[in-house]
Design a protein around this motif. Sequence first.
Motif, PDB file in Angstrom:
ATOM      1  N   HIS A   1     -32.541 -74.957 104.295  1.00  0.00           N
ATOM      2  CA  HIS A   1     -33.673 -75.844 104.060  1.00  0.00           C
ATOM      3  C   HIS A   1     -34.822 -75.086 103.396  1.00  0.00           C
ATOM      4  CE1 HIS A   1     -34.595 -74.761 108.484  1.00  0.00           C
ATOM      5  NE2 HIS A   1     -35.249 -73.934 107.698  1.00  0.00           N
TER       6      HIS A   1
ATOM      7  N   TRP B   1     -36.986 -79.884 103.833  1.00  0.00           N
ATOM      8  CA  TRP B   1     -36.014 -80.461 102.894  1.00  0.00           C
ATOM      9  C   TRP B   1     -34.696 -79.752 103.125  1.00  0.00           C
ATOM     10  CZ3 TRP B   1     -38.178 -84.424 100.033  1.00  0.00           C
ATOM     11  CH2 TRP B   1     -39.570 -84.503 100.099  1.00  0.00           C
TER      12      TRP B   1
ATOM     13  N   HIS C   1     -25.126 -83.894 105.202  1.00  0.00           N
ATOM     14  CA  HIS C   1     -26.456 -84.505 105.303  1.00  0.00           C
ATOM     15  C   HIS C   1     -27.359 -83.879 104.252  1.00  0.00           C
ATOM     16  CE1 HIS C   1     -25.653 -84.940 109.914  1.00  0.00           C
ATOM     17  NE2 HIS C   1     -25.143 -85.962 109.233  1.00  0.00           N
TER      18      HIS C   1
ATOM     19  N   GLY D   1     -31.484 -84.424 103.252  1.00  0.00           N
ATOM     20  CA  GLY D   1     -32.630 -85.254 103.609  1.00  0.00           C
ATOM     21  C   GLY D   1     -33.912 -84.468 103.787  1.00  0.00           C
ATOM     22  N   TRP D   2     -34.841 -85.108 104.420  1.00  0.00           N
ATOM     23  CA  TRP D   2     -36.158 -84.500 104.603  1.00  0.00           C
ATOM     24  C   TRP D   2     -36.733 -84.921 105.948  1.00  0.00           C
ATOM     25  CZ3 TRP D   2     -40.408 -87.800 104.987  1.00  0.00           C
ATOM     26  CH2 TRP D   2     -40.146 -89.136 104.666  1.00  0.00           C
ATOM     27  N   SER D   3     -37.598 -84.099 106.475  1.00  0.00           N
ATOM     28  CA  SER D   3     -38.272 -84.400 107.746  1.00  0.00           C
ATOM     29  C   SER D   3     -39.731 -83.985 107.650  1.00  0.00           C
ATOM     30  CB  SER D   3     -37.645 -83.609 108.896  1.00  0.00           C
ATOM     31  OG  SER D   3     -36.332 -84.031 109.129  1.00  0.00           O
TER      32      SER D   3
ATOM     33  N   HIS E   1     -35.709 -88.624 107.454  1.00  0.00           N
ATOM     34  CA  HIS E   1     -34.690 -89.502 106.910  1.00  0.00           C
ATOM     35  C   HIS E   1     -33.665 -88.663 106.155  1.00  0.00           C
ATOM     36  CE1 HIS E   1     -33.251 -91.716 103.295  1.00  0.00           C
ATOM     37  NE2 HIS E   1     -32.930 -92.601 104.219  1.00  0.00           N
ATOM     38  N   CYS E   2     -32.421 -89.109 106.111  1.00  0.00           N
ATOM     39  CA  CYS E   2     -31.453 -88.375 105.291  1.00  0.00           C
ATOM     40  C   CYS E   2     -30.375 -89.306 104.755  1.00  0.00           C
ATOM     41  CB  CYS E   2     -30.831 -87.226 106.061  1.00  0.00           C
ATOM     42  SG  CYS E   2     -29.467 -87.641 107.106  1.00  0.00           S
ATOM     43  N   PHE E   3     -29.705 -88.830 103.731  1.00  0.00           N
ATOM     44  CA  PHE E   3     -28.511 -89.496 103.214  1.00  0.00           C
ATOM     45  C   PHE E   3     -27.300 -88.747 103.766  1.00  0.00           C
ATOM     46  CE2 PHE E   3     -31.827 -90.412 100.107  1.00  0.00           C
ATOM     47  CZ  PHE E   3     -31.744 -91.791 100.090  1.00  0.00           C
ATOM     48  N   ASP E   4     -26.253 -89.518 104.017  1.00  0.00           N
ATOM     49  CA  ASP E   4     -25.158 -88.950 104.780  1.00  0.00           C
ATOM     50  C   ASP E   4     -23.822 -89.380 104.187  1.00  0.00           C
ATOM     51  OD1 ASP E   4     -23.744 -88.241 107.438  1.00  0.00           O
ATOM     52  OD2 ASP E   4     -23.445 -90.411 107.289  1.00  0.00           O
TER      53      ASP E   4
ATOM     54  N   SER F   1     -27.164 -93.997 105.184  1.00  0.00           N
ATOM     55  CA  SER F   1     -28.461 -93.385 105.301  1.00  0.00           C
ATOM     56  C   SER F   1     -28.748 -93.266 106.798  1.00  0.00           C
ATOM     57  CB  SER F   1     -29.407 -94.307 104.547  1.00  0.00           C
ATOM     58  OG  SER F   1     -30.670 -94.200 104.953  1.00  0.00           O
TER      59      SER F   1
ATOM     60  N   HIS G   1     -27.447 -93.461 112.446  1.00  0.00           N
ATOM     61  CA  HIS G   1     -26.906 -93.858 111.137  1.00  0.00           C
ATOM     62  C   HIS G   1     -27.170 -95.341 110.910  1.00  0.00           C
ATOM     63  CE1 HIS G   1     -24.970 -90.098 110.081  1.00  0.00           C
ATOM     64  NE2 HIS G   1     -24.742 -89.964 111.369  1.00  0.00           N
TER      65      HIS G   1
END
Lengths: 199, 220
Positions: B57, B70, B89, B91-93, B124-127, B146, B173
Amino acid sequence: MGKKIIFVLLWIPCFALGQTTNADERPLNFGPSLLKASATIAPTRFYKIYSSAAMLNGYLEYVLEDRISVRGEVFQFMPNIANLKFQAVNIPRNYTGIHAGFGYHIGKRNWKHSIHLEPGVSITEIAQDNYNISYKWSANPALLVKVGTCLYVSRFFDFFAEINWSDSYVRNNPATSVSMAQVGISAGLGFHLLTKTKK
Amino acid sequence: MIRIGTFICLLTLTGVFYAQNNDKLNSSGMLTIGIRSTLSAFNDQQNEMPGKGIGGHARLRLSKKINTDWFFDYITSDILNYAHRTDYHIGWSVLYYPLSELKCYRIQQTKYKPLFRPYVVAGHCFDYSLIQDKADINHFAERWSSAVQAGLGTHFEITPRFDVSLTAQYMFHLGNHIHIDYDFDTQVLEFHEEKGALQSGHLLINLSLNYKIAKLWGRK
């Protein structure tokens, strides 16, 4: 004559002690900006599949601060040296571990002890059946933890000894997942260079 | 007994307040890179074992109280001995430091002492998930979805620039769910796709090593 010999013998230790230099006057071979590298053969035990092997282990490390370094390294399985047990589905035909992480160093001026934590990937080729008809490659998440000691004997050379533990799972095996958990020892001569000179 | 407890608390607090830190390195514009090892537990599939993974990250600090993360993770796990699952995964937090106004984080003295910096994390993240039959890896089901995640964590700042962070967060999810049915008598594996949101999730525990590499803005 005897008195002279005794006199000389008594004085020799004094001269010998007189040769010792102050630790602060010795050159410091370890510090920030140190770039070090080495390659060695690491005897390794895959303890969950009861097999022993030899790995070609190479690393490149850069010291960021007095106690912190960043490091990348590779373990390459040398298959013809392995003493392998159990059935073929448990035994890798090829294994490469690629890791990168950070190290923490403690110790005196030129003698440092370190612990490294290095996540990475193990790339493994393993048999899919007991008859070695088909093999499959897989890339699996891996974690490497190592503790070691290193003596920086000169501006360019060091002696190191490290114990490596790593684990990863080969999941695409037909029977069950196979653990590549292993313990090994790396030791030898390393090379280093301080890339920035102190002002 | 209460007095002893109070005394210990006071001693601990004193220790915290006397801890030192370099405040500039924890302000807006600081870029950190890190690598992480992930454990995925309490997975949604029946008979699914804890997954193990790796990732990396970059963290970009927006203020003393807010950081952004990220990330990328690659996780694999077993579903007993009949299937295995791979998750990616990206995504970002957002990390929020509720205690960042404490004196211990502001006082800068000559000698640095390591300290903990707790945070709340959400993002949120894409998975992408892939579940494969162990007996035949060409028999598989996959899903793009997502997810949202939230949890708690702490940095252990060993030096002003280097920290070890431990985070526990639950990931929900949002997309469709792949359900597996396995018949132990016939050893037949079937995949079913179930539509709907928030049907599955897992607990992610990350251990990461991080180094502050650059101050992108606000150097003065």
